[in-house]
Design a protein around this motif. Structure first.
Motif, short mmCIF file in Angstrom:
data_model
loop_
_atom_site.label_atom_id
_atom_site.label_comp_id
_atom_site.label_asym_id
_atom_site.label_seq_id
_atom_site.Cartn_x
_atom_site.Cartn_y
_atom_site.Cartn_z
N GLY A 84 94.67 -48.01 22.98
CA GLY A 84 94.39 -49.39 23.36
C GLY A 84 92.92 -49.75 23.27
O GLY A 84 92.58 -50.89 22.94
N VAL A 85 92.03 -48.80 23.56
CA VAL A 85 90.60 -49.09 23.50
C VAL A 85 90.19 -49.37 22.05
O VAL A 85 89.48 -50.34 21.78
CB VAL A 85 89.76 -47.94 24.11
CG1 VAL A 85 88.28 -48.15 23.88
CG2 VAL A 85 90.06 -47.79 25.60
N LEU A 86 90.64 -48.53 21.14
CA LEU A 86 90.29 -48.75 19.73
C LEU A 86 90.90 -50.05 19.21
O LEU A 86 90.28 -50.75 18.40
CB LEU A 86 90.73 -47.57 18.87
CG LEU A 86 89.97 -46.27 19.12
CD1 LEU A 86 90.49 -45.16 18.21
CD2 LEU A 86 88.47 -46.46 18.91
N THR A 87 92.08 -50.40 19.71
CA THR A 87 92.69 -51.67 19.32
C THR A 87 91.82 -52.83 19.78
O THR A 87 91.56 -53.77 19.01
CB THR A 87 94.10 -51.79 19.93
OG1 THR A 87 94.91 -50.73 19.41
CG2 THR A 87 94.74 -53.14 19.60
N ARG A 88 91.33 -52.77 21.01
CA ARG A 88 90.48 -53.83 21.53
C ARG A 88 89.14 -53.89 20.80
O ARG A 88 88.61 -54.98 20.55
CB ARG A 88 90.30 -53.65 23.04
CG ARG A 88 91.61 -53.93 23.77
CD ARG A 88 91.61 -53.47 25.21
NE ARG A 88 90.59 -54.13 25.99
CZ ARG A 88 90.19 -53.68 27.18
NH1 ARG A 88 90.72 -52.61 27.71
NH2 ARG A 88 89.25 -54.32 27.84
N ILE A 89 88.59 -52.74 20.44
CA ILE A 89 87.37 -52.74 19.64
C ILE A 89 87.65 -53.41 18.29
O ILE A 89 86.87 -54.24 17.82
CB ILE A 89 86.83 -51.30 19.45
CG1 ILE A 89 86.33 -50.73 20.78
CG2 ILE A 89 85.73 -51.27 18.39
CD1 ILE A 89 86.01 -49.23 20.74
N GLY A 90 88.77 -53.06 17.69
CA GLY A 90 89.15 -53.66 16.41
C GLY A 90 89.31 -55.17 16.49
O GLY A 90 88.92 -55.89 15.57
N GLN A 91 89.87 -55.65 17.58
CA GLN A 91 90.02 -57.09 17.76
C GLN A 91 88.65 -57.77 17.85
O GLN A 91 88.45 -58.84 17.27
CB GLN A 91 90.84 -57.38 19.02
CG GLN A 91 92.29 -56.98 18.88
CD GLN A 91 93.04 -56.97 20.20
OE1 GLN A 91 92.45 -56.95 21.29
NE2 GLN A 91 94.37 -57.00 20.11
N ALA A 92 87.72 -57.14 18.55
CA ALA A 92 86.36 -57.70 18.64
C ALA A 92 85.69 -57.69 17.27
O ALA A 92 84.99 -58.65 16.91
CB ALA A 92 85.53 -56.93 19.66
N ILE A 93 85.90 -56.64 16.50
CA ILE A 93 85.33 -56.56 15.15
C ILE A 93 85.87 -57.70 14.29
O ILE A 93 85.12 -58.34 13.55
CB ILE A 93 85.64 -55.19 14.51
CG1 ILE A 93 84.90 -54.08 15.25
CG2 ILE A 93 85.27 -55.19 13.02
CD1 ILE A 93 85.40 -52.68 14.89
N GLU A 135 83.70 -51.26 31.07
CA GLU A 135 84.98 -50.68 31.48
C GLU A 135 85.02 -49.18 31.16
O GLU A 135 85.47 -48.38 31.99
CB GLU A 135 86.11 -51.41 30.76
CG GLU A 135 87.50 -50.97 31.16
CD GLU A 135 88.55 -51.74 30.38
OE1 GLU A 135 89.50 -51.10 29.90
OE2 GLU A 135 88.43 -52.99 30.25
N ILE A 136 84.56 -48.81 29.99
CA ILE A 136 84.56 -47.40 29.58
C ILE A 136 83.58 -46.60 30.44
O ILE A 136 83.89 -45.50 30.87
CB ILE A 136 84.20 -47.26 28.09
CG1 ILE A 136 85.29 -47.85 27.21
CG2 ILE A 136 83.96 -45.80 27.72
CD1 ILE A 136 84.90 -47.97 25.75
N ARG A 154 82.87 -44.55 23.06
CA ARG A 154 81.51 -45.05 23.25
C ARG A 154 80.77 -45.15 21.93
O ARG A 154 80.06 -46.11 21.68
CB ARG A 154 80.75 -44.14 24.24
CG ARG A 154 81.22 -44.33 25.68
CD ARG A 154 80.43 -43.53 26.70
NE ARG A 154 80.56 -42.10 26.49
CZ ARG A 154 79.56 -41.30 26.14
NH1 ARG A 154 78.34 -41.74 26.00
NH2 ARG A 154 79.77 -40.01 25.97
N CYS A 155 80.93 -44.15 21.08
CA CYS A 155 80.27 -44.16 19.78
C CYS A 155 80.76 -45.33 18.93
O CYS A 155 79.96 -46.09 18.38
CB CYS A 155 80.51 -42.84 19.05
SG CYS A 155 79.80 -42.81 17.39
N THR A 156 82.06 -45.48 18.85
CA THR A 156 82.64 -46.55 18.04
C THR A 156 82.22 -47.92 18.55
O THR A 156 81.77 -48.78 17.78
CB THR A 156 84.18 -46.43 18.04
OG1 THR A 156 84.55 -45.12 17.58
CG2 THR A 156 84.81 -47.48 17.15
N LEU A 157 82.32 -48.10 19.86
CA LEU A 157 81.97 -49.39 20.45
C LEU A 157 80.50 -49.70 20.23
O LEU A 157 80.15 -50.81 19.80
CB LEU A 157 82.33 -49.38 21.94
CG LEU A 157 82.29 -50.73 22.61
CD1 LEU A 157 83.28 -50.76 23.76
CD2 LEU A 157 80.92 -51.07 23.11
#
Length: 177
Positions: free
Chosen positions: A13-22, A43-44, A53-56
């Motif tokens: 879910g975190v990566l999905t939310r990062i992807g949505q922001a991207i 949140e993290i 953290r790295c991806t975000l």
């Protein structure tokens, strides 16, 4: 092949939310992307998953208006990646000699290693924007060294081309002085 990737990486879910922001950022809504990534960063938290953290931080850097802020986020991304890689016991490291093409979803260690050339390149570009060519060149050397760990392919070649372009730009700056 797609099914194999899904088995190797559970829904995140975190990566999905990062992807949505991207996607918001790429669609031109830089401020909303930055707001969402900032909320997710809080949140993290500082003890959160290093891959997250790295991806975000990597993508948060791209949403910044000030080059100093962009550098700060790129350095956070690098710190998270380096911390994860160095804290892993050797037995947990994958035995593959090459990192798969691009930093897509795979084993987090492999994906983080695939980020290194891009992270160093981004930091080099940040230093160049801040008129710190010596620091930029040092990061370019690290980017060149880490790109060799990637498998041959478009991602690797694209990074090599970007490294070369920034090197030419830095050489032009040095020649103009």
């Amino acid at each position: 092949m797609v099914d194999e990737r899904r088995e190797a990486t559970p829904e995140d879910g975190v990566l999905t939310r990062i992807g949505q922001a991207i996607m918001l950022h790429r669609a031109g809504d830089r401020e909303e992307a930055r707001n969402r990534l900032s909320a997710l960063w809080h949140e993290i938290g500082p003890q959160g998953d290093a891959f997250h953290r790295c991806t975000l931080a990597h993508y948060m850097a791209d949403t910044q208006d000030d080059p100093r802020d962009e550098l700060d986020w790129d350095l956070r991304a690098l710190e998270a990646a380096e911390g994860f890689v160095t804290e892993r016991p050797p037995a947990a490291a994958p035995q593959e000699p090459r990192v798969a093409d691009g930093p897509g979803p795979r084993h987090p260690l492999v994906a983080l290693r695939a980020f290194f050339p891009s992270l160093h390149l981004n930091i080099a570009a940040d230093y160049a924007a801040l008129d710190r060519p010596a620091d930029a060149r040092a990061q370019l050397r690290r980017a060149r060294a880490s790109v060799n760990a990637l498998a041959d392919g478009e991602y690797r070649q694209g990074l090599r081309d970007a490294i070369d372009r920034l090197q030419l730009r830095l050489d032009g700056i040095a020649g103009a002085r």
